[in-house]
Design an enzyme around this catalytic site. Structure first.
Site, PDB file in Angstrom:
ATOM      1  N   GLU A   1      -3.324  -0.286   0.779  1.00 45.13           N
ATOM      2  CA  GLU A   1      -3.863   0.651  -0.209  1.00 45.13           C
ATOM      3  C   GLU A   1      -5.002   1.483   0.378  1.00 45.13           C
ATOM      4  O   GLU A   1      -5.119   2.678   0.105  1.00 45.13           O
ATOM      5  CB  GLU A   1      -4.329  -0.117  -1.441  1.00 45.13           C
TER       6      GLU A   1
ATOM      7  N   GLU B   1       1.455  -8.165  -3.981  1.00 42.71           N
ATOM      8  CA  GLU B   1       0.581  -8.718  -5.019  1.00 42.71           C
ATOM      9  C   GLU B   1       1.329  -9.380  -6.164  1.00 42.71           C
ATOM     10  O   GLU B   1       0.806 -10.320  -6.791  1.00 42.71           O
ATOM     11  CB  GLU B   1      -0.328  -7.619  -5.581  1.00 42.71           C
TER      12      GLU B   1
END
Length: 790
Positions: A191, A211
């Site tokens: 990210e 995640e």
């Protein structure tokens, strides 16, 4: 503020002649390297090179030494190499692959913010190259931060990085950042990289956003930027599957801008940053890209299909639907709205039961890798490159498959050519199945099969590093095999049994090699099931355990180390599960209702369908050993033997509790009711001759609470290293739903007091099978968690 005062006194004289002096000096064009996890001090780490001309600057970029074109007098171009390094504390963790994972801790995020602020203030800094330390980019947020949030319930502990760092400091600023990726960029690491204007990677770097495996969604813009870089279909696939891709795949998809050699990585990244500064490349804000999203109607259709997939395959896991909702928010209402919703949903999910459970499983897997007096003993694990497998049946062929797909040479030993040929065909079929499910590359199939060699005697065992015996559960047969292999194998060859129930001391009692005998218990199908129990006896050496733990890592299994006892850990908790279902059936409860309730609870299949699939012989063999060792608390029933006597073999012959007809849905076999009635008459435990009346919740409790009870005994006897190993055994061995965190973690969510009271009540009504263990009684009385260390 970074200036000459940042340079240590011992190096000041080295740098002073090369630094612009006074107001008359031309300002330097500095590309700043920010390293994630490199060291807390900010300092100049290389000399500054100054160029009198553009041509000499170009020459410098191709000069590995970087010193060929130094000039003493400042000119138009001042070109540092690699200029300044902004450091953050490095966190080294010994984990499954023994790599340095640059996990992002809270202080690292604060450090990044301050470092970026300083870089933005400096007029001479024109661009930033974001790197990781020790050749690793970053694997994202340190999971212990999530653990602390869940433990305290304080969501304010969670970092504010999505807007405050990635958008405000990396993405929406005039000075471009280029991510130089090596090793991996996973989770929050990727990210951060997606917030940069470009991503340059070394070959074979691992990229992904896993995640959802932890019960949450990406929380730093991943749900919004990934689709804008790789397209919505691939983004949905990567997010829902949690699969990683290589940097080469990322280049094809548009996630990576260039793949270069590790030696060229920083040079290429810096050059890319210069090209952006000087206008030869665009400074791209991928959050506002839309060229790969397609028409909104098509996007809605793709998201609806994803929802249906998630509903079917990820029940009881709210993070999957939540992830799709957040992606949709960004597409329909814009990326800013999507970012805000992502942040809100991420924090909500952090405190969900599912996230707490999945984080517990993850941390338990890490804890299982540390075994006192074994992994800390100082032994260096030896390589296991050649393994002999004795027995080519269901287990042996599965074990051989697991080995050869991970580049380990295998000798498969059978008693005759017919059985050997069957074993080889089974292995080929296993690998073909993996290829069909896209779990193994087709272009590696031929090479994997070339690592397999058949044998009808033990002559070639002289060169192997390890032998795994995988014949059926007959103690005399296993003893004779161990006698034979000891004669042929080298003195340091590891001798292992895949027995699922039999005491290892008995198996190896006729040998003189007790220190290198251990159990290596894999679960069927062995090439698919992730758990491996490494069973040690009182004589097994620490060196051998270390060696096999390394092998487990190579073949991508989740290991737990357990002490020797009948049925070990996983089967000791599994067999009461099967016995409990059998007991309920003999109390008059409909077996098909039992299977339905257990599936609704979260198990993939119910206990009676499982018997059909695994085979009645396997269950009876294991049950025999269990009853012999723990008979005072076992439930003995004739049901399964009656099934065998009636000519039923389950799925293998199409007749079991269910009918297995080609091209047909699974159907309950009504004729099995006669066998059930016969079993009920023989056991004669139905109160007053009438089937008991139970709710669905009581069915689930009567089946799983005995599992909890036996797990308590395993912990109390010290069979496992820590209680969390039982959770790993239940999740990866008996496929207890991971979103409950494992059998003991789930039990603690209910409460030991309640479980104890229910078992005590059933024990009075139905016998010793339900009798609470002393450990459970003690924990219930003292209100201590079952999974808590003593």
């Amino acid at each position: 503020m970074l200036d000459r005062g940042s340079v240590s006194a011992s190096h000041a004289s080295q740098y002073a002649p090369l630094m612009p002096q006074g107001e008359a000096s031309a300002p330097a064009k500095v590309i700043v390297q920010i390293a994630i996890g490199a060291g807390s001090a900010i300092k100049v780490v290389h000399r500054v090179a100054v160029f009198p001309s553009q041509a000499e600057k170009t020459d410098y970029m191709s000069d590995p030494a970087g010193m060929a074109n130094e000039r003493a007098a400042p000119q138009l171009f001042v070109w540092p190499k690699p200029w300044l390094q902004f450091g953050l504390a490095k966190l080294k963790l010994d984990y499954l692959h023994e790599l340095e994972f640059n996990y992002v801790k809270l202080e690292m995020i604060d450090g990044l913010k301050k470092t970026y602020d300083e870089a933005m203030r400096r007029d001479d800094v024109k661009a930033i190259v974001l790197t990781g330390a020790s050749g690793k980019f970053s694997s994202g947020l340190d999971i212990t931060i999530i653990q602390e949030v869940q433990k305290t319930g304080d969501i304010s502990i969670a970092p504010d990085a999505s807007v405050d760092l990635v958008i405000n400091r990396i993405e929406d600023v005039k000075k471009p950042s280029v991510a130089a990726i090596q090793g991996f960029a996973i989770g929050g690491g990727l990210e951060l990289a997606m917030g940069c204007s470009a991503r340059i990677s070394a070959p074979k770097a691992q990229l992904g956003l896993p995640e959802l495996k932890l019960g949450v969604i990406p929380g730093c813009g991943g749900t919004q930027r990934l689709a804008r870089l790789v397209g919505l279909p691939k983004a949905i696939d990567m997010l829902l599957s949690s699969n990683l891709i290589t940097s080469e795949e990322g280049k094809e998809l548009g996630l990576i801008d260039s793949v270069v050699s590790p030696d060229e990585l920083l040079t290429a990244s810096r050059q890319w940053a210069i090209d952006i500064v000087e206008g030869r490349r665009s400074q791209i804000n991928c959050l506002h890209k839309s060229d790969k999203l397609g028409h909104i109607l098509l996007s809605k259709k793709l998201l609806e299909t994803a929802r249906e997939h998630a509903q079917k395959n990820f029940q009881n896991k709210p993070q999957y639907q939540a992830c799709i909702d957040v992606i949709e928010e960004g597409i329909i209402s814009g990326p800013s709205s999507g970012i805000l919703k992502e942040d809100r949903v991420f924090k909500e999910l952090l405190l969900s039961k599912t996230a707490k459970s999945l984080v517990h499983v993850f941390l338990s897997e890490r804890a299982a890798l540390k075994v006192p007096r074994i992994t800390d003993s100082g032994f260096k694990a030896r390589n296991i490159d050649r393994v002999a497998v004795v027995g080519g049946g269901l287990m042996g062929s599965g074990i051989a498959s697991a080995l050869i797909i991970n580049n380990i040479h295998v000798i498969l030993k059978e008693v005759n050519s017919e059985y050997l040929q069957k074993g080889v065909k089974s292995i080929a079929a296993n690998l073909q199945g993996l290829v069909k499910r896209a779990e193994f590359p087709h272009d590696k199939l031929e090479n994997a099969l070339s690592l397999l060699k058949g044998a009808l005697d033990y002559e070639e065992f002289k060169t192997v590093d390890m032998v795994i015996e995988a014949v059926y559960e007959d103690i005399s047969l296993k003893q004779s095999i161990f006698e034979e292999i000891e004669k042929f194998c080298s003195p340091d060859c590891i001798l292992a049994s895949n027995t699922s129930t039999i005491d290892l001391n008995a198996i190896g009692e006729r040998t003189n090699s007790q220190d290198r005998i251990l159990g290596v218990h894999l679960f069927s199908p062995a090439h698919l099931m992730p758990l491996i129990e490494i069973i040690l006896t009182e004589r097994t050496s620490a060196q051998v355990i270390c060696d096999v733990m390394k092998l487990a890592k190579i073949i991508r299994k989740v290991p737990i180390v357990v002490k020797n006892c009948t049925c070990f850990a996983a089967n000791r908790i599994f067999l009461p599960y099967m016995q409990a279902a059998d007991l309920l059936a003999n109390l008059g409860v409909d077996i098909f209702r039992i299977d339905r309730v257990i599936c609704e609870f979260g198990m993939r299949i119910g206990p009676f369908q499982l018997q059909d699939l695994s085979g009645y012989g396997v269950y009876l063999a294991g049950l025999k050993e269990f009853i012999a060792a723990y008979g005072e608390r076992s439930f003995q029933s004739p049901l399964v033997q009656l099934m065998v006597d009636s000519g039923r073999a389950g799925k293998s012959n199409g007749k079991g509790y269910y009918l297995y007809e080609k091209d047909s849905w699974l159907k309950p076999d009504p004729s099995v009711l006669q066998i059930l009635e016969e079993s009920r008459k023989l056991t004669s435990i139905i109160p007053d001759g009438k089937p008991i009346s139970v709710t669905d919740q009581e069915i689930a409790e009567m089946i799983f609470f005995p599992v909890v009870n036996e797990a308590c005994r395993v912990v109390d006897e010290g069979i496992v290293v820590q209680a969390s190993d039982i959770d790993i055994a239940s999740v990866h061995g008996m496929k207890f739903p991971a979103h409950y965190g494992g059998i003991l973690f789930w039990a603690d969510s209910i409460g030991a007091e309640y479980i104890y009271s229910r078992l005590a009540s059933w024990s009075e009504a139905y016998g010793n099978f339900f009798k609470p263990s002393n450990f459970l009684k003690d924990r219930a009385t003292k209100s201590i968690l079952l999974g808590e260390s003593s």
